[in-house]
Motif scaffolding. Structure first.
Motif: not given
Length: 433
Positions: A82-85, A224-231, A236-237
């Motif tokens: 997620g961080i990479a994307d 950011t915290k949001e990016i950290l958990f986007r993975g 899930l997506k």
């Protein structure tokens, strides 16, 4: 993208297989497992080891260690992909895991019977470094080449990996077999531990070619915290999107089962031969060399089979061969028989792995979030390895024999054929002509 089908970029990408495959060959499948068994077997022949106050069969503990490493990376990869994307740091995290793995291999130089816990922990960290870097490496494949080129590009990566790892293994084999020529004592463990040192240097050193030439991100964002958990959100997506992508979902089910068996065989075959057939270290290393040399041709053979019959039928052919090998492995009794069996493993090993990666990339929907999709692929792969290696070790613990665990792997391969058969009926990924 300007980097697609660019020869220099593709070669640089494939060179990471050349760099990191020395871990896979020397540490994961040959010299380290042999050394581990020797270190953990007492002079009286006892194979029980104590770890933090608990008693284990040494080979079962090795299986559990592999499971633990892949369990960690299965949880970490969604965050990192997620961080990479979203932040454009794909290469940075590939480097981070590369250096974790290579430094851990360097540390294995100090693994002796007196530092057993340290050696086991470092082997787990090396495995995490290897597996962690692969998800980012795989995610570059759709970016650097078009779909029709991916079978051959994927095969090029595996083939370079086999060639590079074989070259270093030959050097290590000569070092271990003829220590007196370099001034070492005949029964010294120093040549073996030097081979672990060389793996770390080779891995980090040749990886610089890849890191220098892979495409740079178009932009980077602040973490950011949001990016950290986007993975995990990305994972899930992908999970939710699979409901609408039945073909991709069916392939992932097939991949989950046959990869569980394939990876368990690759990680534990050396210990099987050492324990069940009593093969000597030199015999084992020569056998693994034979596997790698044949695998170079095997990767291209199955790329050609896929171009003639399609990816799915080529995979089905490989799974039938794997099933035959597992049945034969249950009955094998001599070193010669095992070497013949190992030759067939080499033929299908590279083809199965290479085709899996390219087939998945061909089935992906059009998306800019390739790392999230390959993270999902990687999580499926790692969970399969966790379950496969753990159950293999547990079955050995319950029954006292690795042969019974081989029968378990046979059943897993058969399950995968059910899903591949469903894909074959849909006639997907047929050859162009």
């Amino acid at each position: 993208m300007i980097f697609k089908n660019k020869k220099k970029t593709i070669t640089a990408w494939a060179m990471y297989d050349w760099a990191n495959s020395v871990y896979s060959l020397t540490i994961a499948t040959t010299i380290f497992p042999i050394y581990y068994k020797a270190v953990t077997t007492s002079p009286s022949g006892s194979e029980m080891v104590s770890l933090f106050g608990f008693e284990f069969i040494n080979t079962s503990l090795y299986s559990y260690a592999i499971s633990a490493a892949f369990l960690v990376i299965a949880f970490l990869n969604p965050i990192l992909s997620g961080i990479a994307d979203y932040s454009g740091r794909k290469k940075a995290f590939m480097q981070l895991f590369c250096y974790l793995g290579s430094i851990s291999c360097l540390g294995l130089f100090w693994f002796t019977e007196n530092t057993f816990e340290l050696g086991l922990i470092l082997s787990i960290l090396a495995c995490i470094g290897y597996a962690g870097s692969i998800v980012f490496y795989n995610a570059y494949l759709p970016e650097i080449c078009s779909p029709e080129e991916r079978d051959l590009v994927s095969a090029k990566g595996y083939s370079l990996g086999y060639i590079g790892s074989v070259l270093l293994l030959i050097v290590n084999l000569l070092l271990i077999s003829f220590p007196e020529f370099l001034g070492f004592q005949k029964n010294s463990t120093l040549p073996t531990r030097l081979s672990f040192l060389m793996v770390g240097v080779w891995w980090a050193g040749f990886a610089q070619i890849t890191f220098k030439n892979l495409p740079k991100p178009a932009s980077t964002q602040k973490l950011t915290k949001e990016i950290l958990f986007r993975g995990y959100k990305g994972l899930l997506k992908v999970w939710n999107e699979l409901k609408k992508q039945q073909t991709l979902k069916t392939f992932l089910f097939a991949f989950f089962f046959y990869n569980m068996a394939v990876q368990t065989v690759l990680y534990l075959a050396t210990l099987f031969a050492a324990k069940e057939i009593n093969m000597q270290a030199t015999q084992l290393i020569i056998t693994i060399l034979l596997i790698q040399i044949i695998a170079i041709a095997g990767a291209y053979l199955f790329a050609k089979l896929s171009s003639r019959f399609g990816n799915i039928y080529a995979l089905i052919i490989s799974i039938f061969i794997w099933i035959g090998m597992c049945v034969c492995a249950y009955f094998v009794q001599t070193a010669y028989q095992f070497m013949v069996l190992a030759s067939v493993v080499g033929l299908v090993m590279g083809g199965t792995q290479s085709l899996s990666r390219s087939t998945y990339s061909k089935l992906l929907p059009k998306t800019q979030f390739t790392a999230s999709y390959f993270s999902f692929y990687d999580v499926v792969e790692k969970i399969a390895i966790v379950i496969g290696t753990f159950l293999y070790g547990y079955i050995e613990f319950l029954t006292g024999s690795m042969r019974n665990a081989v029968l378990f792997l046979t059943s897993i391969f058969i399950i995968s054929l059910f899903f591949l058969g469903r894909l074959a009926k849909k006639k997907i990924l047929k050859p162009v002509s």
